[in-house]
Design a protein around this motif. Structure first.
Motif, PDB file in Angstrom:
ATOM      1  N   CYS A 227       0.620  -1.084   0.106  1.00  0.00           N
ATOM      2  CA  CYS A 227       0.498   0.204  -0.079  1.00  0.00           C
ATOM      3  C   CYS A 227       1.017   0.717  -0.146  1.00  0.00           C
ATOM      4  CB  CYS A 227      -1.015  -0.119   1.302  1.00  0.00           C
ATOM      5  SG  CYS A 227      -0.169   0.081   2.474  1.00  0.00           S
ATOM      6  N   GLY A 228       2.272   1.284   0.767  1.00  0.00           N
ATOM      7  CA  GLY A 228       2.973   2.314   0.847  1.00  0.00           C
ATOM      8  C   GLY A 228       1.967   3.705   1.397  1.00  0.00           C
ATOM      9  N   GLY A 230       1.125   2.579   5.086  1.00  0.00           N
ATOM     10  CA  GLY A 230       0.916   2.362   6.418  1.00  0.00           C
ATOM     11  C   GLY A 230      -0.532   1.423   6.798  1.00  0.00           C
ATOM     12  N   CYS A 232      -1.663  -1.614   5.754  1.00  0.00           N
ATOM     13  CA  CYS A 232      -1.320  -2.855   4.996  1.00  0.00           C
ATOM     14  C   CYS A 232      -0.444  -3.806   5.631  1.00  0.00           C
ATOM     15  CB  CYS A 232      -1.291  -3.446   3.333  1.00  0.00           C
ATOM     16  SG  CYS A 232       0.527  -3.204   3.297  1.00  0.00           S
ATOM     17  N   LEU A 233       0.811  -3.483   6.778  1.00  0.00           N
ATOM     18  CA  LEU A 233       2.039  -3.258   7.985  1.00  0.00           C
ATOM     19  C   LEU A 233       2.898  -5.165   6.600  1.00  0.00           C
ATOM     20  CD1 LEU A 233      -0.147  -4.577  11.025  1.00  0.00           C
ATOM     21  CD2 LEU A 233       0.457  -2.160  10.085  1.00  0.00           C
ATOM     22  N   CYS A 235       4.711  -3.939   5.153  1.00  0.00           N
ATOM     23  CA  CYS A 235       6.663  -3.721   5.114  1.00  0.00           C
ATOM     24  C   CYS A 235       7.336  -3.585   6.582  1.00  0.00           C
ATOM     25  CB  CYS A 235       6.898  -2.670   4.477  1.00  0.00           C
ATOM     26  SG  CYS A 235       5.295  -1.180   5.785  1.00  0.00           S
ATOM     27  N   CYS A 247       6.811   2.154   5.352  1.00  0.00           N
ATOM     28  CA  CYS A 247       6.832   3.131   4.528  1.00  0.00           C
ATOM     29  C   CYS A 247       6.389   4.438   5.596  1.00  0.00           C
ATOM     30  CB  CYS A 247       5.334   2.161   3.459  1.00  0.00           C
ATOM     31  SG  CYS A 247       3.654   2.185   4.757  1.00  0.00           S
TER      32      CYS A 247
HETATM   33  S1  FES Z   1       3.675  -1.040   2.565  1.00  0.00           S
HETATM   34 FE1  FES Z   1       1.679  -1.013   3.595  1.00  0.00          FE
HETATM   35  S2  FES Z   1       1.604  -0.891   5.275  1.00  0.00           S
HETATM   36 FE2  FES Z   1       3.992  -0.142   4.868  1.00  0.00          FE
END
Ligand code: FES
Ligand SMILES: Cc1cc2nc3c(=O)[nH]c(=O)nc-3n(C[C@H](O)[C@H](O)[C@H](O)COP(=O)(O)OP(=O)(O)OC[C@H]3O[C@@H](n4cnc5c(N)ncnc54)[C@H](O)[C@@H]3O)c2cc1C
Length: 260
Positions: A227-228, A230, A232-233, A235, A247
């Motif tokens: 998602c970039g 925050g 989807c967790l 990363c 992200c």
């Molecule tokens: S890419 Fe989704 S929380 Fe970081």
């Protein structure tokens, strides 16, 4: 101001056989990126590939901004074929940026491979104050050398195979620099601040050197991102204060915070 925008491709040119520069012009006013921040770039059609890919801001220009990317897998192969004039979806700038050094501190910028894309605009911002350490697998993988020479007070190079600069890792070059500082740097420095981006083993080695020598600094991390923003967790990385999202809380983290 929304971070979603559409941007026109102004250029998509090779700088080497595996690396391209993509120049984008936002179609409406967008936020100014800071060194260390990144964009999620929409590639191809709406559904294939579904996920945008994250890329650091390489540098700003009169049109908007550029990214420097390595052609690696399916997404970047499709990206290589995107033509000038095409309009794509972009999200950003995202994440935090590199904090500037305290007054009197000498910035030491350490880049491994494509990590150069993240720290290039920091070197530009510090305009000639930084000492730069840049390592790559071989001479062909060292990018933008002429530009870098003009940006840093001094540029140290290493390659794994010795085809350019010192043979070995750039962390070793940094370690030697800190162990035997020149009279000039000794006289100038109220301390150093390290800024590093590159492969994980390099970042870990640089962090150990910094901690050993009692220096502060920052590492910019890369993790696969869905998602970039925050949500989807996907990363998360382990830090001394629990898991953090690259992200959102990153990609730039204080060196001492990361659990390797
Ligand atoms: S890419 Fe989704 S929380 Fe970081
Ligand atoms: C903050 C940040 C900044 C970065 N900056 C740069 C930069 O400036 N320059 C640069 O070259 N690289 C940069 N990268 C790395 C870059 O994002 C990857 O190299 C790029 O995403 C590779 O995409 P690819 O599709 O070519 O590679 P692939 O290896 O095919 O894909 C990369 C990842 O995307 C995901 N993915 C791919 N396809 C699918 C799918 N169908 N469904 C679900 N997930 C999928 C997977 O998690 C996969 O591991 C950065 C990464 C981060 C996190």
């Amino acid at each position: 101001m929304s971070r979603y925008f559409r941007a026109e491709i102004k250029e998509n040119r090779p700088v080497d056989k595996s690396y391209n520069i993509l120049g984008l012009k936002p179609l409406k006013p967008s936020r100014e990126p800071e060194p260390g921040q990144f964009y999620m770039i929409g590639i191809g059609g709406e559904y294939d590939p579904l996920l945008k890919r994250p890329f650091s801001v390489f540098r700003k220009n009169s049109d908007g901004f550029q990214i420097l990317y390595r052609i690696k897998g399916r997404g970047t192969l499709l990206m290589r074929d995107m033509k000038e004039g095409v309009v794509i979806d972009v999200l950003g700038p995202l994440g935090n940026s590199y904090p500037l050094p305290d007054k009197g501190q000498i910035p030491l910028i350490v880049a491994g491979g494509i990590g150069i894309a993240s720290v290039f605009s920091l070197a530009e911002k510090l305009s000639g104050e930084s000492y730069m350490f840049y390592g790559a697998r071989n001479r062909d993988e060292l990018l933008m050398l002429n530009e870098l020479k003009g940006l840093a007070e001094e540029l140290f190079i290493s390659t794994d195979d010795g085809s350019s600069g010192r043979k070995g890792t750039i962390a070793d070059v940094l370690n030697d620099f800190l162990t035997h500082p020149s009279p000039v740097t000794q006289a100038k420095a109220c301390g150093y601040s390290i800024y590093a981006c590159g492969p994980k083993p390099m970042l870990e080695a640089v962090s150990r050197i910094a901690i050993d020598k009692g220096l502060n600094g920052y590492v910019s991390l890369e993790e696969n991102m869905a998602c970039g923003v925050g949500a989807c967790l996907g990363c998360v990385v382990k830090t001394r204060e629990g898991y953090k999202r690259v992200c959102k809380e990153g990609p730039v983290f204080p060196i001492e915070e990361i659990v390797w």
